[in-house]
Design an enzyme around this catalytic site. Structure first.
Site, PDB file in Angstrom:
ATOM      1  N   SER A  36      14.168  35.413  77.899  1.00  0.00           N
ATOM      2  CA  SER A  36      13.010  35.445  78.784  1.00  0.00           C
ATOM      3  C   SER A  36      11.777  35.756  77.962  1.00  0.00           C
ATOM      4  CB  SER A  36      13.203  36.530  79.851  1.00  0.00           C
ATOM      5  OG  SER A  36      12.024  36.721  80.599  1.00  0.00           O
ATOM      6  N   TYR A  49      16.064  44.769  82.278  1.00  0.00           N
ATOM      7  CA  TYR A  49      16.076  43.309  82.151  1.00  0.00           C
ATOM      8  C   TYR A  49      15.414  42.879  80.841  1.00  0.00           C
ATOM      9  CZ  TYR A  49      15.185  38.396  83.194  1.00  0.00           C
ATOM     10  OH  TYR A  49      15.125  37.026  83.130  1.00  0.00           O
TER      11      TYR A  49
END
Length: 134
Positions: A36, A49
């Site tokens: 990401s 995350y």
């Protein structure tokens, strides 16, 4: 949080090592691990995350060096916000209300395939996202 670590770190590592070894035995293959844009920046409210995705980038780069000599290419794909159900499931809204940083799923796939063709170790879809990452 621990379930996220299990999925994004432990499971990804296990699958990459197992499948990477099989590909290396054949002398060819490619692995695309999805990281990401937040892998490059500690992100409040997404701390675990973001940390797991930073692991994905680092692990993929190292594994790519190990397996590259045996014909296997490994790439970390680092999309920014993408128009999918991710943010709804995560309990939030699409950042920036769907602004210039937001990519479509199709554009992310195109960028991933281009990255593979160019043998990139890390691919960040979208010009503005690339600028933020670097």
């Amino acid at each position: 949080s621990l379930e996220m670590v299990q999925l994004n770190v432990t499971t990804l590592t296990d699958l990459s090592l197992r499948l990477g070894a099989r590909m290396a035995q054949r002398g060819r293959g490619a692995i695309v691990n999805v990281a990401s844009l937040v892998a490059f920046v500690p992100t409040p409210t997404y701390a675990v995350y973001a940390a797991t995705k930073a692991f994905v980038v680092s692990f993929s780069a190292a594994l790519g060096r190990e397996l590259g000599r045996r014909g296997v290419h490994v790439m970390a794909l680092c999309p920014g916000p993408t128009k999918t159900e991710f943010f709804h499931v995560a309990g939030g809204d699409l950042p920036l209300g769907g602004g210039a940083l937001v990519e479509t799923a199709e554009s992310v796939v195109r960028a991933a395939l281009r990255g593979l063709d160019r043998r990139r170790r890390v691919t960040v879809p979208g010009l503005l996202n690339k600028m933020l990452a670097y």
